[in-house]
Design a protein around this motif. Structure first.
Motif, PDB file in Angstrom:
ATOM      1  N   PHE A 147      -0.106 -47.313  55.729  1.00 30.47           N
ATOM      2  CA  PHE A 147      -1.059 -48.414  55.764  1.00 30.47           C
ATOM      3  C   PHE A 147      -2.449 -47.794  55.681  1.00 30.47           C
ATOM      4  CE2 PHE A 147       2.623 -50.244  57.888  1.00 30.47           C
ATOM      5  CZ  PHE A 147       2.669 -51.524  57.360  1.00 30.47           C
ATOM      6  N   SER A 148      -3.075 -47.908  54.525  1.00 27.80           N
ATOM      7  CA  SER A 148      -4.420 -47.356  54.335  1.00 27.80           C
ATOM      8  C   SER A 148      -5.425 -48.507  54.275  1.00 27.80           C
ATOM      9  CB  SER A 148      -4.477 -46.514  53.058  1.00 27.80           C
ATOM     10  OG  SER A 148      -4.128 -47.305  51.940  1.00 27.80           O
ATOM     11  N   GLY A 149      -6.713 -48.155  54.311  1.00 28.60           N
ATOM     12  CA  GLY A 149      -7.751 -49.177  54.251  1.00 28.60           C
ATOM     13  C   GLY A 149      -7.726 -50.093  55.461  1.00 28.60           C
ATOM     14  N   PHE A 159       0.987 -57.740  53.248  1.00 22.76           N
ATOM     15  CA  PHE A 159      -0.025 -56.707  53.477  1.00 22.76           C
ATOM     16  C   PHE A 159      -0.932 -56.471  52.279  1.00 22.76           C
ATOM     17  CE2 PHE A 159       3.601 -55.259  56.232  1.00 22.76           C
ATOM     18  CZ  PHE A 159       3.064 -55.746  57.409  1.00 22.76           C
ATOM     19  N   ASN A 160      -0.399 -56.512  51.076  1.00 24.28           N
ATOM     20  CA  ASN A 160      -1.202 -56.214  49.886  1.00 24.28           C
ATOM     21  C   ASN A 160      -1.797 -57.464  49.239  1.00 24.28           C
ATOM     22  OD1 ASN A 160      -0.543 -53.534  50.290  1.00 24.28           O
ATOM     23  ND2 ASN A 160       1.158 -53.584  48.852  1.00 24.28           N
ATOM     24  N   PHE A 192       0.988 -62.371  61.432  1.00 22.87           N
ATOM     25  CA  PHE A 192       0.079 -62.908  60.422  1.00 22.87           C
ATOM     26  C   PHE A 192      -1.358 -62.922  60.940  1.00 22.87           C
ATOM     27  CE2 PHE A 192       3.281 -65.611  57.773  1.00 22.87           C
ATOM     28  CZ  PHE A 192       4.105 -64.515  57.640  1.00 22.87           C
ATOM     29  N   ASP A 193      -1.540 -63.292  62.214  1.00 18.00           N
ATOM     30  CA  ASP A 193      -2.888 -63.317  62.795  1.00 18.00           C
ATOM     31  C   ASP A 193      -3.499 -61.918  62.831  1.00 18.00           C
ATOM     32  OD1 ASP A 193      -2.723 -66.058  63.096  1.00 18.00           O
ATOM     33  OD2 ASP A 193      -2.299 -65.981  65.249  1.00 18.00           O
ATOM     34  N   LEU A 194      -2.684 -60.901  63.149  1.00 15.94           N
ATOM     35  CA  LEU A 194      -3.198 -59.526  63.139  1.00 15.94           C
ATOM     36  C   LEU A 194      -3.671 -59.140  61.739  1.00 15.94           C
ATOM     37  CD1 LEU A 194      -3.652 -56.670  64.326  1.00 15.94           C
ATOM     38  CD2 LEU A 194      -1.312 -56.178  63.610  1.00 15.94           C
ATOM     39  N   ILE A 195      -2.876 -59.423  60.735  1.00 13.84           N
ATOM     40  CA  ILE A 195      -3.238 -59.045  59.359  1.00 13.84           C
ATOM     41  C   ILE A 195      -4.528 -59.742  58.944  1.00 13.84           C
ATOM     42  CG2 ILE A 195      -2.475 -59.000  56.949  1.00 13.84           C
ATOM     43  CD1 ILE A 195      -1.002 -57.103  59.034  1.00 13.84           C
ATOM     44  N   ARG A 201      -3.829 -51.702  52.557  1.00 15.95           N
ATOM     45  CA  ARG A 201      -2.778 -51.557  51.542  1.00 15.95           C
ATOM     46  C   ARG A 201      -1.572 -50.895  52.173  1.00 15.95           C
ATOM     47  NH1 ARG A 201      -5.143 -54.807  49.770  1.00 15.95           N
ATOM     48  NH2 ARG A 201      -6.382 -54.959  47.921  1.00 15.95           N
ATOM     49  N   TYR A 202      -0.392 -51.377  51.764  1.00 16.90           N
ATOM     50  CA  TYR A 202       0.859 -50.761  52.186  1.00 16.90           C
ATOM     51  C   TYR A 202       1.484 -50.064  50.988  1.00 16.90           C
ATOM     52  CZ  TYR A 202       5.621 -49.964  53.648  1.00 16.90           C
ATOM     53  OH  TYR A 202       6.822 -49.345  53.936  1.00 16.90           O
ATOM     54  N   GLU A 203       1.872 -48.802  51.189  1.00 15.61           N
ATOM     55  CA  GLU A 203       2.614 -48.045  50.182  1.00 15.61           C
ATOM     56  C   GLU A 203       3.917 -47.605  50.829  1.00 15.61           C
ATOM     57  OE1 GLU A 203       0.031 -44.869  48.224  1.00 15.61           O
ATOM     58  OE2 GLU A 203      -1.017 -45.356  50.102  1.00 15.61           O
TER      59      GLU A 203
END
Length: 133
Positions: free
Chosen positions: A82-84, A21-22, A52-55, A63-65
């Motif tokens: 999950f922001s941004g 994710f990041n 993976f295709d979705l990302i 970003r994942y925190e």
């Protein structure tokens, strides 16, 4: 701290999420997700490729925190943000992952848009100590 399978799985999940994710390092992410990955999310197509295709379709600002991660044996639950993501509000997620042979093998999630202070009936933020701007 002992190096139990629960502790290893928590560390693997956090590293896997950061890698995919990041960092958007799909080649490296392959080593974390099973080739036979089972996806239960209604928002994601089946398998590792579906994830993976979705990302790949989401903005590079994603970003994942992580705020909390708990594990019991082969199951790990992560509470994160999950922001941004290209939407008006971040997603707050509870991701449940089952590990098999040291890889993420199965996934369920619960997603909710992050509430602002004016939207929060409890008066408390959904993630961390502060409300989103």
């Amino acid at each position: 701290m002992t190096n139990t399978s629960s502790e290893r799985n928590k560390a693997l999940l956090l590293e896997a999420f950061d890698t995919l994710f990041n960092k958007r390092d799909y080649a490296a992410a392959n080593r974390f997700w099973s080739e036979h990955y089972i996806q239960h999310s209604a928002h994601i197509a089946p398998g590792r490729d579906g994830l993976f295709d979705l990302i790949r379709t989401l903005p590079d600002t994603l970003r994942y925190e992580n705020q909390l991660v708990v594990a019991e044996g082969d199951y790990v639950i992560a509470h994160g943000r999950f922001s941004g993501n290209g939407r008006a509000a971040a997603w707050i997620a509870a991701d449940i992952v089952r590990f098999e042979n040291g890889k993420l093998a199965e996934h369920w999630d619960v997603l909710q848009e992050e509430a602002t202070e004016s939207q929060s009936v409890s008066g408390l933020p959904m993630f961390g100590d502060l409300f989103p701007d």
